[in-house]
Design a protein around this motif. Structure first.
Motif, PDB file in Angstrom:
ATOM      1  N   GLN A   1     173.419 -40.654  55.023  1.00  0.00           N
ATOM      2  CA  GLN A   1     174.243 -41.612  54.296  1.00  0.00           C
ATOM      3  C   GLN A   1     175.449 -42.070  55.123  1.00  0.00           C
ATOM      4  OE1 GLN A   1     173.137 -39.144  50.256  1.00  0.00           O
ATOM      5  NE2 GLN A   1     174.970 -40.399  50.114  1.00  0.00           N
ATOM      6  N   GLU A   2     175.392 -41.850  56.441  1.00  0.00           N
ATOM      7  CA  GLU A   2     176.540 -42.176  57.304  1.00  0.00           C
ATOM      8  C   GLU A   2     176.880 -43.658  57.287  1.00  0.00           C
ATOM      9  OE1 GLU A   2     173.894 -40.415  58.248  1.00  0.00           O
ATOM     10  OE2 GLU A   2     174.565 -38.469  59.009  1.00  0.00           O
ATOM     11  N   ALA A   3     175.848 -44.518  57.317  1.00  0.00           N
ATOM     12  CA  ALA A   3     176.125 -45.964  57.372  1.00  0.00           C
ATOM     13  C   ALA A   3     176.751 -46.436  56.065  1.00  0.00           C
ATOM     14  CB  ALA A   3     174.833 -46.733  57.640  1.00  0.00           C
ATOM     15  N   ALA A   4     176.239 -45.927  54.946  1.00  0.00           N
ATOM     16  CA  ALA A   4     176.769 -46.330  53.634  1.00  0.00           C
ATOM     17  C   ALA A   4     178.241 -45.940  53.522  1.00  0.00           C
ATOM     18  CB  ALA A   4     175.952 -45.680  52.522  1.00  0.00           C
TER      19      ALA A   4
ATOM     20  N   MET B   1     171.049 -48.849  49.340  1.00  0.00           N
ATOM     21  CA  MET B   1     169.792 -48.106  49.309  1.00  0.00           C
ATOM     22  C   MET B   1     169.716 -47.196  50.534  1.00  0.00           C
ATOM     23  SD  MET B   1     168.790 -49.283  46.526  1.00  0.00           S
ATOM     24  CE  MET B   1     167.154 -48.560  46.365  1.00  0.00           C
ATOM     25  N   THR B   2     169.769 -45.896  50.283  1.00  0.00           N
ATOM     26  CA  THR B   2     169.806 -44.943  51.383  1.00  0.00           C
ATOM     27  C   THR B   2     168.981 -43.717  51.008  1.00  0.00           C
ATOM     28  OG1 THR B   2     171.322 -43.736  52.843  1.00  0.00           O
ATOM     29  CG2 THR B   2     172.074 -44.067  50.583  1.00  0.00           C
ATOM     30  N   TYR B   3     169.201 -42.622  51.703  1.00  0.00           N
ATOM     31  CA  TYR B   3     168.405 -41.429  51.423  1.00  0.00           C
ATOM     32  C   TYR B   3     169.215 -40.177  51.757  1.00  0.00           C
ATOM     33  CZ  TYR B   3     164.253 -38.466  51.062  1.00  0.00           C
ATOM     34  OH  TYR B   3     163.344 -37.514  50.680  1.00  0.00           O
ATOM     35  N   ARG B   4     169.170 -39.230  50.857  1.00  0.00           N
ATOM     36  CA  ARG B   4     169.803 -37.931  51.124  1.00  0.00           C
ATOM     37  C   ARG B   4     168.810 -37.117  51.944  1.00  0.00           C
ATOM     38  NH1 ARG B   4     169.318 -34.581  46.324  1.00  0.00           N
ATOM     39  NH2 ARG B   4     167.840 -33.439  47.574  1.00  0.00           N
ATOM     40  N   ALA B   5     169.046 -37.073  53.263  1.00  0.00           N
ATOM     41  CA  ALA B   5     168.061 -36.471  54.156  1.00  0.00           C
ATOM     42  C   ALA B   5     167.997 -34.946  54.005  1.00  0.00           C
ATOM     43  CB  ALA B   5     168.379 -36.841  55.603  1.00  0.00           C
ATOM     44  N   GLY B   6     169.075 -34.335  53.560  1.00  0.00           N
ATOM     45  CA  GLY B   6     169.116 -32.876  53.429  1.00  0.00           C
ATOM     46  C   GLY B   6     168.996 -32.455  51.973  1.00  0.00           C
ATOM     47  N   PRO B   7     169.341 -31.195  51.705  1.00  0.00           N
ATOM     48  CA  PRO B   7     169.303 -30.719  50.321  1.00  0.00           C
ATOM     49  C   PRO B   7     170.474 -31.277  49.506  1.00  0.00           C
ATOM     50  CG  PRO B   7     170.196 -29.016  51.754  1.00  0.00           C
ATOM     51  CD  PRO B   7     169.786 -30.159  52.644  1.00  0.00           C
ATOM     52  N   HIS B   8     170.391 -31.188  48.177  1.00  0.00           N
ATOM     53  CA  HIS B   8     171.497 -31.628  47.318  1.00  0.00           C
ATOM     54  C   HIS B   8     172.784 -30.889  47.675  1.00  0.00           C
ATOM     55  CE1 HIS B   8     173.799 -32.750  43.785  1.00  0.00           C
ATOM     56  NE2 HIS B   8     174.046 -31.470  43.591  1.00  0.00           N
ATOM     57  N   SER B   9     172.639 -29.591  47.864  1.00  0.00           N
ATOM     58  CA  SER B   9     173.781 -28.771  48.274  1.00  0.00           C
ATOM     59  C   SER B   9     173.205 -27.626  49.089  1.00  0.00           C
ATOM     60  CB  SER B   9     174.531 -28.218  47.059  1.00  0.00           C
ATOM     61  OG  SER B   9     173.773 -27.162  46.485  1.00  0.00           O
TER      62      SER B   9
END
Ligand SMILES: Cc1ncc(C[n+]2csc(CCOP(=O)(O)OP(=O)(O)O)c2C)c(N)n1
Ligand SMILES: [Mg+2]
Length: 316
Positions: A29-32, A214-222
């Motif tokens: 989510q770096e770009a967002a 519109m993006t994506y959480r590439a890792g876990p929620h936490s």
């Protein structure tokens, strides 16, 4: 964005090594985050983050150690000064920052300043009643707000399709008399341009915008979550192909940037991450009194009484 990526990866590593108890990774989510925060005028605008906004904090010039102090457990909400930096404390109440931003924007309107509030929230938060009320209020009063939704595909284990009826957060804007704009949240330039336009519109009295990045959480929620229990590796890998850092690097190479530039950026980011790690590990516990001191500007009698009895008990 490279610094944010490395700091985020290192925060996860620090959690695994017992330096910090918990963290909400934002990889992907770096770009967002960086693109939207870069569009703010830090002298007048004000940002309201969730619990996953490392990139916003870094872009707004917050000391990363102060940001991670909440994850280290030294302080809830971060050790930076919100009034000076124009970044509100971390907010782990889903949808919580959205109402705060609208309240702040109402204040900006009454004070006749030209500040704009930007509030961050997720696709999951967009289902909260508070968010609908906040958008309607902003629409009715034509308030200077940018509702910045990072649609990262998931609210913990619930996919967006299972809770955003109608399929689009941006499309809801129309019903509140707001402008809606869905953008490629992994394209930092697209995010910057969309946010800049929304801020200019709000600043000139045109009202609020809902941006759905519109993006994506590439890792876990936490760091306590295991996404392998609810989504496939194939899905994760599909998004890796659209990694915001890879896209940004390709764009810069087209503009003529060469290897030396990228290795320099990475070296700088690595130095920063090492410095931040030492800073976080060295954080001491804050004085316990502080949990009473910053609740209200002027403490209530009952709060002072709680503080007194807490002091007595901790002495005993
Ligand atoms: C009011 C409230 N309800 C529930 C939770 C528990 N909770 C924490 S994060 C989360 C999911 C939020 O998803 P989303 O808004 O998409 O943001 P993301 O975590 O994907 O960044 C939930 C349900 C909470 N913190 N606050
Ligand atoms: Mg989400």
């Amino acid at each position: 964005m490279v610094a944010v990526r490395l700091l985020d990866l290192d925060a996860v590593a620090m959690q695994r090594q017992g330096i910090i108890p918990g963290y909400a990774p934002m990889r992907g989510q770096e770009a967002a985050q960086v693109g939207s925060a870069a569009a703010l005028d830090r002298s007048v605008d004000f940002a309201f983050p969730t619990y996953r906004e490392l990139g916003v904090a870094i872009e707004l010039g917050i000391d990363p150690v102060s940001y991670l102090a909440s994850h280290q457990g030294a302080w809830h909400g971060g050790l930076w000064n919100p009034a000076e930096t124009h970044l509100a404390p971390l907010n782990a109440v889903v949808g919580g920052p959205v109402t705060h931003a609208v309240g702040w924007a109402m204040g900006a309107r009454l004070d006749h300043t030209d500040g704009v509030a930007i509030t961050y929230f997720g696709d999951g938060a967009s289902s909260q009643g508070d968010v609908h009320e906040a958008m309607n209020f902003a629409g009715v009063y034509r308030l200077p707000v940018v509702f910045f939704c990072q649609n990262n595909g998931w609210a913990i284990s619930v996919p967006t399709e299972a809770q955003v009826a109608g399929g689009s957060v941006a499309a809801r804007a129309e019903g509140y008399g707001l402008v809606g704009n869905r953008v490629d949240g992994n394209d930092v330039v697209a995010v910057y341009r969309a946010t800049e336009a929304a801020i200019l519109r709000a600043r000139s009295g045109g009202g609020a915008t809902v941006i759905e990045a519109m993006t994506y959480r590439a890792g876990p929620h936490s760091t306590s979550d295991d996404p392998g229990r609810y989504r496939t590796l194939d899905e994760e890998q599909e998004w890796l192909a659209r990694d915001p850092l890879t896209l940004a690097e390709a764009r810069l190479r087209e503009l003529g940037y060469v290897d030396a530039y990228f290795t320099g950026v990475e070296a700088q980011a690595r130095d920063l991450a090492a410095e931040v790690r030492n800073g976080v590990a060295a954080l001491d516990a804050r004085p316990g009194e502080e949990m009473f001191d910053f609740v209200f500007q002027a403490p209530t009698a009952s709060l002072l009484e709680q503080k007194r009895s807490w002091q007595e008990a901790s002495r005993g």
